[in-house]
Design a protein around this motif. Structure first.
Motif, PDB file in Angstrom:
ATOM      1  N   GLU A  17      10.041   0.932   1.224  1.00  0.00           N
ATOM      2  CA  GLU A  17      10.481   1.116  -0.161  1.00  0.00           C
ATOM      3  C   GLU A  17       9.430   0.620  -1.151  1.00  0.00           C
ATOM      4  O   GLU A  17       9.245   1.211  -2.218  1.00  0.00           O
ATOM      5  N   MET A  18       8.706  -0.458  -0.810  1.00  0.00           N
ATOM      6  CA  MET A  18       7.595  -0.867  -1.675  1.00  0.00           C
ATOM      7  C   MET A  18       6.567   0.245  -1.795  1.00  0.00           C
ATOM      8  O   MET A  18       6.033   0.501  -2.882  1.00  0.00           O
ATOM      9  N   ALA A  19       6.270   0.916  -0.695  1.00  0.00           N
ATOM     10  CA  ALA A  19       5.317   2.021  -0.727  1.00  0.00           C
ATOM     11  C   ALA A  19       5.785   3.096  -1.702  1.00  0.00           C
ATOM     12  O   ALA A  19       4.993   3.611  -2.507  1.00  0.00           O
ATOM     13  N   ARG A  20       7.056   3.454  -1.638  1.00  0.00           N
ATOM     14  CA  ARG A  20       7.587   4.475  -2.555  1.00  0.00           C
ATOM     15  C   ARG A  20       7.434   4.035  -4.015  1.00  0.00           C
ATOM     16  O   ARG A  20       7.025   4.822  -4.875  1.00  0.00           O
ATOM     17  N   GLN A  21       7.781   2.797  -4.279  1.00  0.00           N
ATOM     18  CA  GLN A  21       7.779   2.345  -5.672  1.00  0.00           C
ATOM     19  C   GLN A  21       6.359   2.134  -6.207  1.00  0.00           C
ATOM     20  O   GLN A  21       6.077   2.436  -7.371  1.00  0.00           O
ATOM     21  N   PHE A  22       5.441   1.638  -5.370  1.00  0.00           N
ATOM     22  CA  PHE A  22       4.057   1.498  -5.822  1.00  0.00           C
ATOM     23  C   PHE A  22       3.412   2.871  -6.037  1.00  0.00           C
ATOM     24  O   PHE A  22       2.632   3.054  -6.971  1.00  0.00           O
ATOM     25  N   ALA A  23       3.721   3.837  -5.171  1.00  0.00           N
ATOM     26  CA  ALA A  23       3.185   5.190  -5.355  1.00  0.00           C
ATOM     27  C   ALA A  23       3.692   5.792  -6.660  1.00  0.00           C
ATOM     28  O   ALA A  23       2.937   6.452  -7.383  1.00  0.00           O
ATOM     29  N   ALA A  24       4.966   5.546  -6.971  1.00  0.00           N
ATOM     30  CA  ALA A  24       5.533   6.064  -8.216  1.00  0.00           C
ATOM     31  C   ALA A  24       4.867   5.451  -9.439  1.00  0.00           C
ATOM     32  O   ALA A  24       4.861   6.055 -10.527  1.00  0.00           O
ATOM     33  N   LYS A  25       4.276   4.276  -9.281  1.00  0.00           N
ATOM     34  CA  LYS A  25       3.565   3.627 -10.382  1.00  0.00           C
ATOM     35  C   LYS A  25       2.109   4.087 -10.477  1.00  0.00           C
ATOM     36  O   LYS A  25       1.356   3.604 -11.324  1.00  0.00           O
ATOM     37  N   GLY A  26       1.697   4.981  -9.583  1.00  0.00           N
ATOM     38  CA  GLY A  26       0.354   5.549  -9.670  1.00  0.00           C
ATOM     39  C   GLY A  26      -0.701   4.866  -8.828  1.00  0.00           C
ATOM     40  O   GLY A  26      -1.895   5.150  -8.987  1.00  0.00           O
ATOM     41  N   HIS A  27      -0.293   3.992  -7.913  1.00  0.00           N
ATOM     42  CA  HIS A  27      -1.273   3.284  -7.101  1.00  0.00           C
ATOM     43  C   HIS A  27      -1.644   4.089  -5.849  1.00  0.00           C
ATOM     44  O   HIS A  27      -0.857   4.895  -5.351  1.00  0.00           O
ATOM     45  N   ASN A  28      -2.842   3.852  -5.348  1.00  0.00           N
ATOM     46  CA  ASN A  28      -3.253   4.370  -4.047  1.00  0.00           C
ATOM     47  C   ASN A  28      -2.781   3.406  -2.972  1.00  0.00           C
ATOM     48  O   ASN A  28      -2.752   2.186  -3.187  1.00  0.00           O
ATOM     49  N   LEU A  29      -2.456   3.945  -1.797  1.00  0.00           N
ATOM     50  CA  LEU A  29      -1.862   3.114  -0.760  1.00  0.00           C
ATOM     51  C   LEU A  29      -2.532   3.306   0.591  1.00  0.00           C
ATOM     52  O   LEU A  29      -2.935   4.411   0.955  1.00  0.00           O
TER      53      LEU A  29
END
Length: 247
Positions: A17-29
């Protein structure tokens, strides 16, 4: 600001879920976990939802310490990392002396020894360039010793918090930041067998509080703040007879 974030234990639960939310904020993962099939499914989901983001995945068992160093270095060469979230962990455990040393041992190895390897690997990247954000996922259970099947788990999470604080003290005033996140009772695969309780928080809002604290680069954060900031204070100072009744 777009960041390049590595998350361990990203194939399920809070990491997913952190991955989903960080991606939604525009970060690369860069996402790691043991289950490559689930990582690839998450990668496809996030790439479809956020086509401008870079989403890398690498299978990794954090108990393979050599692989931790190799994977962190390889990932950093592909996507220069400026934030690493040490999240991988397990919730196994049994009361001490009941014949389940195997469960307590793998919990201790995964939740602390492997965390130490991840911290070493992360700082080998951050120290030469004197920048970066290292995030440790601990637990509210770290505040006090816990009984029965949670004893070893709580001890490992307390060790993680102490490790992080030592690094934060060493790096105080320097560009490398260290955060310790203490999640309260957030719904995840670790506790999916537990019935709904008044204090449990659903995954999405619980992780939203975690992500907000990480983005703010807070040194320490109990999340969600309600009820876990006051609850942590109560846990910290409650005498043992009261603590036993509470938990």
């Amino acid at each position: 600001m777009r960041r390049n974030i590595l998350i361990t234990g990203a194939s399920s639960g809070l990491g997913e879920e952190m991955a989903r939310q960080f991606a939604a904020k525009g970060h690369n993962l860069a996402l790691t976990a043991r289950r490559e099939d689930r990582l690839k499914a998450l990668q496809a989901e996030l790439t479809a939802a956020h086509p401008n983001a870079t989403i890398l995945v690498h299978p990794l068992d954090v108990n393979d310490h050599a692989a931790v160093f190799e994977t962190f270095k390889k990932t950093d060469a592909e996507l220069p990392l400026d934030r690493i979230i040490v999240n991988a962990g397990i919730g196994k455990g049994a009361p001490l002396g009941t014949g389940r040393f195997d469960a307590n041992l793998i919990t201790a190895q995964t939740n602390f020894t492997a965390v130490l390897a991840q911290a070493e690997a992360a700082l080998e990247l951050f120290r030469p360039r004197n920048t970066g954000h290292l995030v440790f996922i601990s637990s509210v259970a770290a505040v006090r010793g816990m009984p029965k099947s949670v004893t070893t788990y709580a001890a490992t999470k307390a060790a993680v918090a102490t490790l992080a604080e030592g690094l934060r003290l060493e790096l105080l005033g320097k560009p490398i930041k260290v955060s310790t996140i203490f999640p309260g009772y957030i719904r995840s695969e670790l506790n999916e067998h537990v019935a709904k309780t008044p204090l449990i928080v659903d995954t999405v809002p619980g992780v939203r509080a975690m992500v907000a604290a990480i983005e703010a680069e807070k040194a320490k954060a109990f999340v969600p703040s309600w009820p876990w900031v006051p609850m942590a204070r109560i846990l910290e100072f409650a005498p043992l007879p009261l603590l036993k009744r509470m938990i």
